[in-house]
Motif scaffolding. Sequence first.
Motif, short mmCIF file in Angstrom:
data_model
loop_
_atom_site.label_atom_id
_atom_site.label_comp_id
_atom_site.label_asym_id
_atom_site.label_seq_id
_atom_site.Cartn_x
_atom_site.Cartn_y
_atom_site.Cartn_z
N GLN A 13 -8.90 -15.41 -13.93
CA GLN A 13 -10.13 -15.76 -14.62
C GLN A 13 -11.07 -14.56 -14.63
OE1 GLN A 13 -11.59 -19.37 -12.67
NE2 GLN A 13 -10.67 -20.58 -14.32
N SER A 14 -12.01 -14.59 -15.55
CA SER A 14 -13.00 -13.53 -15.65
C SER A 14 -13.68 -13.33 -14.30
CB SER A 14 -14.03 -13.92 -16.70
OG SER A 14 -14.97 -12.91 -16.89
N GLY A 15 -13.79 -12.05 -13.91
CA GLY A 15 -14.37 -11.71 -12.62
C GLY A 15 -13.35 -11.52 -11.52
N GLY A 16 -12.11 -11.87 -11.80
CA GLY A 16 -11.06 -11.75 -10.82
C GLY A 16 -10.53 -10.34 -10.68
N SER A 17 -9.51 -10.18 -9.82
CA SER A 17 -8.93 -8.87 -9.54
C SER A 17 -7.40 -8.93 -9.60
CB SER A 17 -9.35 -8.38 -8.15
OG SER A 17 -10.73 -8.22 -8.05
N LEU A 18 -6.82 -7.79 -9.95
CA LEU A 18 -5.38 -7.60 -9.91
C LEU A 18 -5.10 -6.16 -9.48
CD1 LEU A 18 -4.20 -9.32 -13.22
CD2 LEU A 18 -3.66 -10.06 -10.89
N ARG A 19 -3.91 -5.93 -8.99
CA ARG A 19 -3.52 -4.57 -8.60
C ARG A 19 -2.10 -4.28 -9.05
NH1 ARG A 19 -2.07 -1.76 -2.94
NH2 ARG A 19 -3.01 0.29 -3.27
N PRO A 20 -1.91 -3.97 -10.32
CA PRO A 20 -0.57 -3.58 -10.77
C PRO A 20 -0.11 -2.32 -10.07
CG PRO A 20 -2.01 -3.99 -12.64
CD PRO A 20 -2.86 -3.95 -11.42
N SER A 21 1.21 -2.21 -9.91
CA SER A 21 1.80 -1.01 -9.34
C SER A 21 2.94 -0.53 -10.23
CB SER A 21 2.31 -1.26 -7.92
OG SER A 21 3.29 -2.27 -7.92
N CYS A 22 3.33 0.71 -10.04
CA CYS A 22 4.38 1.34 -10.84
C CYS A 22 5.29 2.10 -9.89
CB CYS A 22 3.77 2.24 -11.88
SG CYS A 22 4.96 3.21 -12.84
N ALA A 23 6.48 1.59 -9.68
CA ALA A 23 7.46 2.26 -8.84
C ALA A 23 8.24 3.27 -9.68
CB ALA A 23 8.42 1.24 -8.23
N THR A 24 8.42 4.47 -9.14
CA THR A 24 9.07 5.53 -9.92
C THR A 24 10.29 6.07 -9.20
OG1 THR A 24 7.91 7.42 -8.99
CG2 THR A 24 6.76 6.16 -10.68
N SER A 25 11.19 6.66 -9.96
CA SER A 25 12.37 7.29 -9.39
C SER A 25 12.94 8.28 -10.40
CB SER A 25 13.43 6.24 -9.03
OG SER A 25 13.86 5.55 -10.18
N GLY A 26 13.82 9.15 -9.90
CA GLY A 26 14.53 10.06 -10.78
C GLY A 26 13.86 11.38 -11.02
N TYR A 27 12.72 11.65 -10.38
CA TYR A 27 12.05 12.93 -10.55
C TYR A 27 11.14 13.16 -9.36
CZ TYR A 27 7.87 10.29 -11.99
OH TYR A 27 6.80 9.43 -12.03
N THR A 28 10.60 14.37 -9.29
CA THR A 28 9.70 14.72 -8.19
C THR A 28 8.32 14.18 -8.50
OG1 THR A 28 11.00 16.73 -7.85
CG2 THR A 28 8.87 16.59 -6.73
N TYR A 29 8.09 12.97 -8.05
CA TYR A 29 6.88 12.23 -8.41
C TYR A 29 5.60 13.01 -8.12
CZ TYR A 29 3.28 8.60 -7.96
OH TYR A 29 2.12 7.88 -8.07
N SER A 30 5.59 13.70 -6.99
CA SER A 30 4.35 14.36 -6.56
C SER A 30 3.91 15.49 -7.48
CB SER A 30 4.51 14.88 -5.13
OG SER A 30 5.54 15.84 -5.08
N THR A 31 4.78 15.96 -8.34
CA THR A 31 4.45 17.08 -9.21
C THR A 31 4.09 16.66 -10.62
OG1 THR A 31 6.74 17.45 -9.91
CG2 THR A 31 6.02 18.56 -7.89
#
Length: 122
Positions: A13-31
């Motif tokens: 509902q309006s005013g609420g919160s969510l926290r989507p995430s994105c899991a990654t693989s196959g590359y040097t994520y930090s760069t």
Amino acid sequence: QVQLLESGGGSVQSGGSLRPSCATSGYTYSTYCMGWFRQAPGKEREEVATIATGGLTRHADSVKGRFTISRDNAKNTLYLQMNNLKPEDTAMYYCAAKTSRWCDPRVSFPYWGQGTQVTVSS
């Protein structure tokens, strides 16, 4: 190969919160520069936020003060903390990656996830 997988969307509902995430693989994520984008039905895709390898962030004016992008390089995961959600935030949210440490806007995002739906009701 580069793989991005979003999760954590939902209906709130309006005013609420969510926290989507994105899991990654196959590359040097930090760069890689990482970003969140969204696309609502009948509208063009828009950039929501980006985060550079060193943690420098940029947020769209429409979400400043409400959304926060973050990354955990140890877990190869990107997050989007979404607070005080509004019905106009309803959209499919996508994470994306590009080989630009400082998120150079002249470099496009070639790698995309499948998206996670966020729906906000009034």
